[in-house]
Design a protein around this motif. Structure first.
Motif, PDB file in Angstrom:
ATOM      1  N   ILE C 166      64.870  73.443  38.766  1.00 18.94           N
ATOM      2  CA  ILE C 166      65.644  72.590  37.865  1.00 18.94           C
ATOM      3  C   ILE C 166      66.110  73.453  36.693  1.00 18.94           C
ATOM      4  O   ILE C 166      65.419  74.382  36.292  1.00 18.94           O
ATOM      5  N   SER C 167      67.272  73.114  36.121  1.00 16.44           N
ATOM      6  CA  SER C 167      67.843  73.991  35.092  1.00 16.44           C
ATOM      7  C   SER C 167      66.993  74.019  33.826  1.00 16.44           C
ATOM      8  O   SER C 167      66.194  73.129  33.569  1.00 16.44           O
ATOM      9  N   ASP C 168      67.202  75.076  33.032  1.00 13.28           N
ATOM     10  CA  ASP C 168      66.503  75.262  31.771  1.00 13.28           C
ATOM     11  C   ASP C 168      66.566  74.026  30.889  1.00 13.28           C
ATOM     12  O   ASP C 168      65.575  73.580  30.341  1.00 13.28           O
ATOM     13  N   ARG C 169      67.777  73.507  30.745  1.00 12.37           N
ATOM     14  CA  ARG C 169      67.984  72.418  29.803  1.00 12.37           C
ATOM     15  C   ARG C 169      67.213  71.180  30.206  1.00 12.37           C
ATOM     16  O   ARG C 169      66.561  70.534  29.400  1.00 12.37           O
ATOM     17  N   ILE C 170      67.314  70.842  31.487  1.00 14.29           N
ATOM     18  CA  ILE C 170      66.642  69.627  31.953  1.00 14.29           C
ATOM     19  C   ILE C 170      65.123  69.808  31.858  1.00 14.29           C
ATOM     20  O   ILE C 170      64.407  68.914  31.422  1.00 14.29           O
ATOM     21  N   SER C 171      64.652  70.984  32.266  1.00 13.77           N
ATOM     22  CA  SER C 171      63.205  71.204  32.210  1.00 13.77           C
ATOM     23  C   SER C 171      62.732  71.128  30.775  1.00 13.77           C
ATOM     24  O   SER C 171      61.676  70.566  30.483  1.00 13.77           O
ATOM     25  N   TYR C 172      63.526  71.681  29.863  1.00 13.18           N
ATOM     26  CA  TYR C 172      63.101  71.619  28.481  1.00 13.18           C
ATOM     27  C   TYR C 172      63.097  70.175  27.994  1.00 13.18           C
ATOM     28  O   TYR C 172      62.245  69.778  27.190  1.00 13.18           O
ATOM     29  N   ALA C 173      64.053  69.383  28.487  1.00  9.57           N
ATOM     30  CA  ALA C 173      64.102  67.976  28.078  1.00  9.57           C
ATOM     31  C   ALA C 173      62.788  67.272  28.414  1.00  9.57           C
ATOM     32  O   ALA C 173      62.359  66.360  27.703  1.00  9.57           O
ATOM     33  N   ILE C 174      62.120  67.710  29.482  1.00  7.86           N
ATOM     34  CA  ILE C 174      60.832  67.101  29.825  1.00  7.86           C
ATOM     35  C   ILE C 174      59.800  67.425  28.743  1.00  7.86           C
ATOM     36  O   ILE C 174      59.086  66.552  28.261  1.00  7.86           O
ATOM     37  N   ASP C 175      59.758  68.691  28.336  1.00  4.60           N
ATOM     38  CA  ASP C 175      58.858  69.062  27.240  1.00  4.60           C
ATOM     39  C   ASP C 175      59.165  68.260  25.987  1.00  4.60           C
ATOM     40  O   ASP C 175      58.269  67.790  25.298  1.00  4.60           O
ATOM     41  N   LEU C 176      60.452  68.133  25.724  1.00  5.62           N
ATOM     42  CA  LEU C 176      60.856  67.465  24.497  1.00  5.62           C
ATOM     43  C   LEU C 176      60.475  65.984  24.548  1.00  5.62           C
ATOM     44  O   LEU C 176      60.088  65.407  23.537  1.00  5.62           O
ATOM     45  N   SER C 177      60.555  65.377  25.727  1.00  5.45           N
ATOM     46  CA  SER C 177      60.184  63.961  25.769  1.00  5.45           C
ATOM     47  C   SER C 177      58.685  63.796  25.546  1.00  5.45           C
ATOM     48  O   SER C 177      58.260  62.806  24.959  1.00  5.45           O
ATOM     49  N   LEU C 178      57.906  64.787  25.950  1.00  3.79           N
ATOM     50  CA  LEU C 178      56.473  64.714  25.642  1.00  3.79           C
ATOM     51  C   LEU C 178      56.240  64.844  24.144  1.00  3.79           C
ATOM     52  O   LEU C 178      55.327  64.251  23.587  1.00  3.79           O
ATOM     53  N   ARG C 179      57.087  65.617  23.499  1.00  3.13           N
ATOM     54  CA  ARG C 179      56.983  65.757  22.054  1.00  3.13           C
ATOM     55  C   ARG C 179      57.329  64.426  21.364  1.00  3.13           C
ATOM     56  O   ARG C 179      56.713  64.043  20.385  1.00  3.13           O
ATOM     57  N   PHE C 180      58.335  63.718  21.879  1.00  2.00           N
ATOM     58  CA  PHE C 180      58.763  62.478  21.231  1.00  2.00           C
ATOM     59  C   PHE C 180      57.848  61.297  21.541  1.00  2.00           C
ATOM     60  O   PHE C 180      57.820  60.316  20.808  1.00  2.00           O
ATOM     61  N   LEU C 181      57.152  61.371  22.651  1.00  2.00           N
ATOM     62  CA  LEU C 181      56.408  60.203  23.114  1.00  2.00           C
ATOM     63  C   LEU C 181      55.454  59.624  22.063  1.00  2.00           C
ATOM     64  O   LEU C 181      55.527  58.427  21.776  1.00  2.00           O
ATOM     65  N   PRO C 182      54.566  60.438  21.462  1.00  2.00           N
ATOM     66  CA  PRO C 182      53.681  59.831  20.468  1.00  2.00           C
ATOM     67  C   PRO C 182      54.444  59.230  19.306  1.00  2.00           C
ATOM     68  O   PRO C 182      54.056  58.190  18.782  1.00  2.00           O
ATOM     69  N   THR C 183      55.551  59.865  18.929  1.00  2.00           N
ATOM     70  CA  THR C 183      56.339  59.329  17.827  1.00  2.00           C
ATOM     71  C   THR C 183      56.908  57.957  18.187  1.00  2.00           C
ATOM     72  O   THR C 183      56.866  57.040  17.375  1.00  2.00           O
TER      73      THR C 183
END
Ligand SMILES: Nc1ncnc2c1ncn2[C@@H]1O[C@H](COP(=O)(O)OP(=O)(O)OP(=O)(O)O)[C@@H](O)[C@H]1O
Ligand SMILES: Nc1ncnc2c1ncn2[C@@H]1O[C@H](COP(=O)(O)OP(=O)(O)OP(=O)(O)O)[C@@H](O)[C@H]1O
Ligand SMILES: [Mg+2]
Ligand SMILES: [Mg+2]
Lengths: 189, 562, 303
Positions: C166-183
């Motif tokens: 999967i592309s860099d951007r999409i894979s990073y979006a997964i990390d980023l959604s984990l970052r946003f989840l608690p917020t």
């Protein structure tokens, strides 16, 4: 005109930094609301079967396009799996499809929801999205779990689809109207 | 480009770190952006041009110096910062003119990537700035994007974490950090990119004084290492402690002053930005009147015959923990609040202020002890029943606004409480009048400015006709001018029994309240009239409260009288 | 305050596996198991999956909640399926002569009015075998699926997807959604509190079903709109730190060991083999190549 077509394609299908952020936000919101509604253990049995969260992939799809919709539904559901403890990958894909199909509304609305017509288009694509997405999930269960179609329809497809459609149709316009007002202030391109 | 020799103290040294000349910018309105489908009609349609956002800004800042940008909300401070870091014109479109040079090199033609290696920008809200789930990932983010090899990343991360004394947090989740730590971690994410110029957009908002001290220390450290720093802050008084070399004052997009700090203090207007008390005294014709002008506590109840033992809120030895097994947050809080009081609840971040007031609302129930509202135990009342007696306005108006119009927003509470239709209308009218939002009645709350939204939020709580009003950090996120205007609204509100304000701001407590409750680590460590509680310097330090020039002045004056 | 993933930090052979392996095994097995109802194949799968699960060293107390749920779902699906289909459930298998053991009285669909009425439900050797096979199949898939959330550190999901092409951007979006989840979870809680303080009672929404749904807006709208408005700053923060300018590297590293590569290869090879065997089965109506299309019931049970 060629130029216009090109920007049409990139507007619907392009993935910029904005899209990445909205994907992440959408997925986090979808999983977050599922988490809250699960852990609240809302009393009043009528609410339990309702997933108000379904409006999130629809909304992110119709506003930001099919890729954002796909990600919001798919990864959002996968993240929710990380709370509940098991992975139903075909339902993850199905939820992704919901957002993806809803996102095709962008071809007609360009993500602007300031007219009745555009909101109506969003609603139509949302209904199709729910039917396609949940249809995919339910019918892939027919194959993977070797169910009969009648079972899949009565135990999975219909009980999941009807409430989702009702919820989506009611909550989506409310969000779109609010979004529209918020954007007029931000005045962002 | 000729460099103004007045601004460069030593003509043989390197060019200034930041040089800006005749900079103007106007945002492009969304209508001006052509949409593929409307391309033809767009030419016919007259596009509305937005006004110039910043106009004719010129300054020059030598390397290794600190500059402060001040000015009221909306004057274009953040826009100026965006021009420096390249977001304008790279991701915000509009009309840009003028010249910007960093270390003598024009930024025209430089990509965002090039600029990111020279300029590090800290956004106002660390919640938005931090992109990594763990401290380590956050610090690595920029390097990851530049394709830095993993081994080098690890090395640089540990270097920066050591430098900022954050080693012990390396694997921690960024979400669980306190406000101050988060700012530090966000800064680490910038420092690791090794820029020579740092921009901080309102870094002190929402921080208690210890966190502010730590951040100031960090900024000093950057300056010592030869970096150039620009900070935006409308709490000028706080920023002055950093001893900025230059100050740029803006209003309505124009530069109204640029020069040395000393001169700035002589000309600045204390009603626009928050200045040390001396500046206010200077503007008064009769400085001895300062006390009467500044210190006017809000009186809530209009009734004259307030009985001494007329208790409206009573906390009786309240102990609270979130879970049976988690640690105790409140350790036996007792206080009584009488009708007519205006109370400030002060305390450091995480001391339990929000937890405390939620007990009164029934959102949380005391683990031990009891809370009584108008003599009734909250245990016997539902949240909805309590809601008709106590109004609570959350810190961020965004947490509650949802309705399509201001009127519907304000009517939400009364409808939940099942007022009759006539009663609802009367309640809305009165609340809207009190906060002066009648003109927005049919507009969407989302289309209003932050300050206006805040007023809508309060109106929608007032409309429920509770006699007790609790405000959680009502002034956070507003500039000084709108904050003062806002407090004056509160002064003119229809009669309440009790107004309780949670805040970090001592000056607010001094100027507008009659009583201070000081909370620390879940204990009530101070209770009494503001000046009596705040007189103890050791207590202030202990509670991370910042000594302000106003407090200093008032204490000095009191001692003089005594 | 913090949200809780079910992830349990521990050192077990499954914990140590590359997350990609866990996904590949789940996909490969689900797609293979879908192609046959042969009792013996699925039994082998179940045994393999049980061994895999045992290697994850998960305790019953930790996982019982999800297992109750899975048992419930499997039970519903398998039995509802049996009843709805009137016992004629075996798919892809020749059912021309079932050996029926007994009937139980039941309701069935009729081709004439009132379209529903009493009809006996047959139980045959074949259908009972199928019930067992189906239960085993769902259980074995669950045994592969449950360890994924329990043994994979969520922070590895982004890089794992990247490793699956999967592309860099999409894979990073997964990390980023984990970052946003608690917020977002925190924001939802705050909003819910704020609305409750205005007399909103989520458990006592008034009105008919439609009004009730519309009354959920107060808890949804503030958080959704708030996060979209705030997104502008997040976008700026990312651009200012060079996101999207080129190929990115990842701090978190996945170590594919020998065993990981071996398992991935085995998973994919197994899937391909089953698929070929399945296709061949259409051409060879008998013999070992037809085996996936039979239930594998020993002949003596059918006499
Ligand atoms: N993207 C944008 N498009 C159009 N107008 C904008 C945009 N961003 C800001 N503005 C307008 O430009 C003006 C200056 O905004 P800016 O954010 O620079 O102010 P500021 O001084 O930083 O204020 P604050 O102290 O509230 O942060 C405001 O009137 C604002 O409405
Ligand atoms: N929902 C929750 N679950 C568990 N602990 C919590 C929760 N909310 C707050 N806490 C903890 O309770 C303590 C007090 O928090 P509280 O929010 O009341 O502080 P505060 O004084 O309002 O701080 P601030 O000035 O930052 O708003 C903190 O240690 C916090 O981590
Ligand atoms: Mg600003
Ligand atoms: Mg608080």
């Amino acid at each position: 005109m060629a130029l216009a077509e090109q920007s049409t394609t990139s507007r619907v299908w392009g993935i910029t930094v904005r899209h990445v952020v909205f994907m992440a936000l959408g997925a986090a919101l979808y999983a977050g609301i599922s988490y809250i509604t699960n852990t609240l253990q809302l009393p009043g049995s009528t609410n339990v079967s309702l997933r108000p969260g379904i409006v999130i992939p629809l909304f992110f799809g119709v506003v930001f396009g099919p890729w954002v919709g796909l990600f919001t539904g798919g990864v959002g559901n996968l993240l929710n799996d990380l709370f509940t403890g098991t992975v139903y990958w075909n339902w993850d894909l199905g939820n992704g499809l919901i957002g993806f199909v809803a996102g095709l509304a962008l071809y007609f609305t360009w993500g602007h929801y300031n007219t009745f017509r555009n909101i109506a288009i969003a609603e139509v694509f949302s209904v199709i999205g729910i039917i396609v997405g949940l249809g995919f999930a339910a019918f892939s269960d027919i194959w993977v779990s070797q169910l009969t179609p009648a079972t899949a329809i009565t135990t999975e497809f219909i009980p999941a689809t009807i409430p989702d459609i009702v919820l989506g149709l009611i909550l989506l316009p409310i969000l779109l109207v609010a979004y529209n007002a918020a954007m007029t202030r931000a005045g962002r391109a | 480009m000729v460099i103004d020799s007045n601004n460069t103290p030593n003509p043989i040294t390197a060019p200034p770190a930041v040089f800006v000349e005749k900079l103007s910018f106007r945002y492009r309105s969304p209508d001006e952006e052509l949409q593929p489908k409307r391309q033809k009609s767009a030419q016919k349609k007259e596009t509305i041009e937005l006004p110039q956002t910043i106009e004719d800004i010129s300054f020059s800042l030598p390397s290794g110096k600190l500059m402060l940008i001040a000015g009221p909300s909306g004057c274009g401070k953040s826009t100026l910062i965006k021009c420096l870091n390249g977001l304008i014109p790279h991701s915000y479109k509009g009309t840009l003119s003028g010249e910007i040079q960093l270390h003598g090199r024009s930024i025209k033609g430089q990509s965002l990537r090039d600029l990111a290696l020279q300029v590090g920008t800290m956004l106002q809200d660390p919640d938005k700035q931090i992109l990594g789930s763990t401290v380590e990932q956050e610090v690595a983010f920029g390097m990851e994007n530049l394709g830095t090899p993993r081994a080098e990343m690890r090395e640089r991360i540990s270097g920066v974490l050591n430098q900022l004394h954050l080693e012990q947090y390396q694997g921690h989740a960024t979400f669980a950090l306190s406000g101050g730590q988060r700012q530090q971690v966000a800064a680490a994410g910038l420092v690791v990119m090794r820029p020579s110029i740092f921009l901080f957009d309102e870094p002190f908002a929402n921080l208690d004084s210890r966190a502010v001290d730590e951040l100031e220390e960090l900024i000093q450290q950057l300056l010592q290492k030869g970096s150039t720093v620009i900070i935006i802050e409308h709490r000028v008084e706080e920023a002055l402690r950093l001893k900025p070399d230059k100050v740029l004052l803006m209003r309505d997009g124009h530069q109204i002053f640029f020069g040395d700090t000393q001169k700035f203090l002589e000309i600045a207007d204390p009603t626009q930005v928050k200045l040390p008390i001396e500046s206010t005294l200077r503007t008064l014709s009769d400085p001895t009147q300062a006390r009467n002008i500044l210190i006017r506590p809000i009186k809530t109840s209009q009734e004259k015959n307030v009985e001494a033992n007329d208790h409206v809120i009573e906390f009786e030895d309240v102990i609270f923990r979130y879970d049976t097994h988690s640690e105790e947050i409140l350790h036996g809080i007792s206080f009584h609040a009488k009708r007519g009081e205006t109370i400030a609840l002060l305390g450091p971040n995480g001391s339990g202020k929000t937890t405390l007031v939620k007990q009164a609302l029934g959102l949380l129930r005391p683990t031990k002890g009891s809370v009584r509202i108008f003599g009734e135990d909250t245990r016997n009342l539902s949240v909805a029943q309590l809601a008709s007696r106590i109004g609570y306005v959350f810190q961020s108006p965004g947490a509650m606004l949802f309705a399509p119009s201001v009127r519907k927003e304000v009517s939400f509470g009364p409808e939940n409480l099942r007022f009759s239709p006539d009663h609802i209308n009367a309640a809305i009218e009165e609340a809207e009048k009190a906060l002066d939002i009648t003109e927005f009645d049919s507009r969407s709350p989302f289309s209003l400015s932050f300050g206006q939204q805040k007023r809508v939020a309060i109106a929608s709580v007032l409309a429920m006709e509770g006699k007790i009003l609790l405000l959680d950090e009502p002034t956070a996120g507003q500039d000084y001018r709108s904050y003062i205007a806002f407090m004056e609204y509160l002064r003119n509100m229809p009669d309440l029994d009790i107004l309780l304000i949670i805040t970090h701001d001592i000056d607010l407590a001094l100027r507008f309240t009659q009583r201070v409750l000081l909370l620390k680590d879940g204990n009530l460590v101070g209770d009494g009239p503001p000046l009596e509680v705040l007189v103890d310097p050791a207590l202030l330090v202990e509670c991370n409260l910042r000594h302000t020039s106003l407090l200093q002045y008032l204490l000095g004056e009191r001692n003089a009288v005594a | 305050m913090l949200i809780n993933f079910v992830y349990i930090k521990r050192d077990s052979p499954v914990h140590r596996l590359d997350p990609r392996v866990k996904f590949v095994l789940l996909f490969a097995y689900s797609l293979s198991a879908a192609q046959t109802s042969n009792f013996w194949f699925i039994l082998a799968g179940l045994i393999g999956a049980s061994y895999y699960y045992s290697q994850a060293r998960l305790k019953w107390a930790e996982t019982k909640r999800v297992w109750y749920f899975i048992i419930f779902i499997t039970f519903i699906l398998v039995f509802v399926n049996y009843f709805i289909s009137g016992g004629a459930i075996v798919q892809g298998v020749d059912l021309s002569n079932q050996r029926i053991l007994f009937y139980i009285p039941f309701i069935g669909l009729k081709p004439y009015f009132p379209f529903i009425g009493p009809s006996p439900l047959p139980f045959s050797v074949q259908s009972i075998t199928f019930l067992i096979t189906q239960t085993m199949r769902n259980t074995s898939i669950a045994l592969l699926a449950v360890p994924i959330p329990f043994t994979t550190d969520p922070s590895q999901f982004g890089i794992a997807f990247k490793g699956m092409g999967i592309s860099d951007r999409i894979s990073y979006a997964i990390d980023l959604s984990l970052r946003f989840l608690p917020t977002t979870v925190r924001d939802f809680r705050t909003t819910l509190d704020a609305q409750r303080a205005r007399g909103f009672e989520i458990d006592k929404l008034r009105g008919g079903i439609f009004t009730k749904i519309a009354r959920m807006a107060p808890m949804l709208v503030p958080v959704v709109i708030g996060s979209i408005v705030g997104a502008e700053d997040i976008i700026s923060a990312m651009e200012l730190r060079c996101f999207g300018v080129g190929k990115r590297t990842w701090l978190i590293e996945l170590h594919a060991r020998k065993i990981d590569r071996l398992l991935i290869t085995a998973g994919i090879a197994g899937f391909i083999a089953i698929t070929i065997l399945n296709i061949l089965g259409y051409f060879f109506k008998t013999g070992p190549l037809h085996v996936l299309h039979t239930q594998g019931i020993p002949p003596f049970l059918l006499q």
